[in-house]
Write an enzyme that holds these catalytic residues in place. Structure first.
Site, PDB file in Angstrom:
ATOM      1  N   HIS A 107       6.126  -9.684  -0.386  1.00  0.00           N
ATOM      2  CA  HIS A 107       6.875 -10.521  -1.325  1.00  0.00           C
ATOM      3  C   HIS A 107       7.868 -11.434  -0.622  1.00  0.00           C
ATOM      4  O   HIS A 107       8.353 -12.395  -1.210  1.00  0.00           O
ATOM      5  CB  HIS A 107       7.569  -9.659  -2.387  1.00  0.00           C
ATOM      6  CG  HIS A 107       8.733  -8.859  -1.888  1.00  0.00           C
ATOM      7  ND1 HIS A 107       8.646  -7.534  -1.557  1.00  0.00           N
ATOM      8  CD2 HIS A 107      10.027  -9.203  -1.669  1.00  0.00           C
ATOM      9  CE1 HIS A 107       9.828  -7.081  -1.163  1.00  0.00           C
ATOM     10  NE2 HIS A 107      10.680  -8.078  -1.228  1.00  0.00           N
ATOM     11  N   ASP A 138       2.480  -4.271  -0.135  1.00  0.00           N
ATOM     12  CA  ASP A 138       3.682  -5.086   0.065  1.00  0.00           C
ATOM     13  C   ASP A 138       4.044  -5.219   1.547  1.00  0.00           C
ATOM     14  O   ASP A 138       5.217  -5.106   1.922  1.00  0.00           O
ATOM     15  CB  ASP A 138       4.858  -4.514  -0.719  1.00  0.00           C
ATOM     16  CG  ASP A 138       5.945  -5.553  -0.976  1.00  0.00           C
ATOM     17  OD1 ASP A 138       5.761  -6.720  -0.559  1.00  0.00           O
ATOM     18  OD2 ASP A 138       6.985  -5.198  -1.560  1.00  0.00           O
ATOM     19  N   SER A 216      14.640  -6.498   2.658  1.00  0.00           N
ATOM     20  CA  SER A 216      13.185  -6.373   2.569  1.00  0.00           C
ATOM     21  C   SER A 216      12.526  -6.685   3.902  1.00  0.00           C
ATOM     22  O   SER A 216      12.802  -7.705   4.530  1.00  0.00           O
ATOM     23  CB  SER A 216      12.641  -7.341   1.515  1.00  0.00           C
ATOM     24  OG  SER A 216      12.923  -6.880   0.234  1.00  0.00           O
TER      25      SER A 216
END
Length: 532
Positions: A107, A138, A216
């Site tokens: 993402h 992911d 992230s």
């Protein structure tokens, strides 16, 4: 999701003496006068003090392999599929691994236009190339062509799956500053988690270290200095504090080995059926199970899955690859732990064969099935492919996907979208590999479509009595239609009738009025069907 988005606009004014000081929720780093004590990790990194302060020992060597990832995104406009949205920038984290590669979150680089990376302590941003994006897990893999980027930086080494209460340290570039950040905690849970970005369920770690926007893609290190996972999401809830989630090394290794084996990401396979627990004793007896037999009942089988050739509804799945399945659908994991049997399936690769033992009419049967990735009638992602559309007489036809629903109804689409679309999203299975859910997205007003203006997001079932299986077939039927009228059968028993020659003649003017470059998307102009 942990990506820091950079927004347009002026920088906010600094507080003046007359303004109240920021609340504790707005303060992200301690002031120099803070008396908060710092404590040392076993490998020497300091926690609790500022980064520029004195460390208890040496800095964690692997921290030099943690990079900041800058990405410019240009998302498709699913509501107006011939356009793209305004581009925006974001920053996240990543880290170097062997083979001149960088790992980050999928993402973090979704719908990327340009990706750059910057090493710790460097003032240079290097252009990166995206090698692979694993939507379900992911994870994304990047590389940098510039040799200078790889100098004097050892790659991160992966460790084994940690145990409960093992210490973990999350390193990255979260919101609140530009320099590297370190937070620490322990592993509080290991189980099958819901991956928000991938809309799938895989093995995951829950930790109590803070994971904020920008973290992230950053690594989570064990107290031995090895990487045990990738930070990727956190739980934001009024009743929860400091609940973060980490992609563990078994999932990471699966992604890397899948790419090395196939030179592309092929996904995580699943079993193509839905099942129910067999915990009720009367249910087990009615299904012909003996007292010593355990397993789960197959509710229905995906018609497009290879399993449909051998498995049937009401079969009892007793074991997968020789591992017995309990009545609640779990299998032994580690000492004192159990986990959902989908974990065993996720360890396999697309195209692998697995042994399944089932009970059917009190008879035990053994089958070998080929595993494939799951395909939904309403896909959770378009995986970087622009949305398809077709326009005739102002009617905009497109296919339904989760990004489309999110574009039409917002982030709360699960509550705002029509019930029939949600029912198909949650429960419908494709009846053929190329089936799509085709809808009239909107009607661009024109003299030819008077009275049809209010048709919005309504499914198309047939054209002149012929079923519409996907958008390509609909486009071909319209383009090749020689009948006087075109009759579209829609949901809720609605019909749309257009005079064929007038509809085709009016389409170019409608496109020009709305500045639409083409009556169909590029993928529909191609002769191959690989995108369907």
């Amino acid at each position: 999701m942990g990506v820091t988005k950079r927004k347009r606009g002026r920088k906010p004014k600094s507080p003046t003496p007359s303004e109240p000081p920021p609340s504790s929720d707005d303060v992200f780093s301690p002031s120099p006068s803070s008396s908060a004590p710092s404590r040392c990790l076993p490998n020497g990194a300091a926690i609790g003090g500022n980064e520029g302060g004195e460390l208890c020992g040496r800095a964690l060597p692997a921290m030099d392999a943690v990079v900041k990832v800058f990405c410019v995104h240009t998302e498709p406009n699913f509501s107006l599929p011939w356009q793209r949205k305004r581009q925006y920038s974001s920053s996240s984290s990543g880290f170097l691994i062997g083979g001149r590669r960088v790992l980050t979150n999928a993402h973090s680089v979704e719908h990327y236009t340009q990706v750059k990376v910057k090493k710790r302590g460097s003032d240079t941003k290097y252009l990166a190339t995206v090698l692979s994006i694993g939507t379900e897990c992911d994870i994304a893999m990047l590389t940098v062509d510039d040799d200078e980027f790889w100098e004097s930086v050892p790659p991160v080494e992966f460790g084994e799956l940690p145990a409960l209460q093992d210490a973990v340290t999350v390193v990255g570039y979260p919101i609140g500053g530009d320099t590297i950040s370190v937070t620490s905690g322990v592993v509080s849970r290991i189980e099958i988690l819901s991956y928000v970005h991938g809309s799938t369920e895989l093995l995951g770690l829950q930790i109590d270290a803070a994971i904020n926007s920008g973290n992230s893609g950053g690594p989570a290190f064990s107290d031995k200095g090895s990487c045990v996972g990738i930070a990727f999401q956190s739980l934001k809830h009024e009743d929860a504090e400091n609940i973060g989630y980490v992609i563990p090394t078994p999932v990471i290794r699966h992604f890397i080995q899948d790419y090395e084996k196939n030179e592309a990401y092929t996904g995580f396979p699943i079993l193509g059926f839905e099942w129910q627990k067999m915990e009720n004793p009367d249910l087990r007896k009615a299904m012909g199970m003996k007292p010593d037999q355990k397993g789960v009942r197959i509710r229905r089988v995906d018609p497009t899955a290879p399993e449909s050739a051998v498995l049937k509804s009401s079969d009892i799945v007793l074991s997968f690859d020789g591992v017995d399945i309990a009545n609640d659908g779990t299998v032994p994991f580690r000492h004192g732990e159990r986990i959902g049997f989908s974990y065993l399936v996720s360890q396999k690769y697309t195209g692998d064969s697995s042994a399944i033992k089932v009970l059917r009419n009190s008879e035990i049967l053994n089958f070998n099935v080929n595993l494939t990735a799951h395909r939904r009638l309403i896909p959770a992602h378009n995986k970087g492919i622009p949305p398809s559309y077709y326009i005739i007489a102002g009617f905009v036809f497109t296919t339904v996907s989760v990004p489309y629903l999110r574009s039409e109804y917002g982030k709360d689409y699960e509550y705002e979208a029509p019930v029939k679309l949600l029912d198909k999203l949650l429960h419908s299975m494709p009846q053929s590999p190329d089936e799509q859910l085709v809808v009239v997205s909107q009607v661009l007003v024109s003299d030819i479509n008077i009275g049809y203006e209010d048709i919005v997001n309504t499914q198309v079932f047939a054209l002149n009595g012929k079923p519409v299986k996907n958008l390509r077939i609909l486009a071909e039927m319209v383009e090749n239609c020689d009948d006087e009228f075109m009759k579209f059968d829609l949901e809720y028993e609605q019909i749309v009738v257009l005079r064929t020659n007038i509809a085709k003649a009016a389409t170019p003017d409608i496109l020009a009025t709305h500045c639409i470059p083409s009556a169909m998307s590029v993928d529909l102009k191609r002769t191959d069907t690989s995108q369907i």
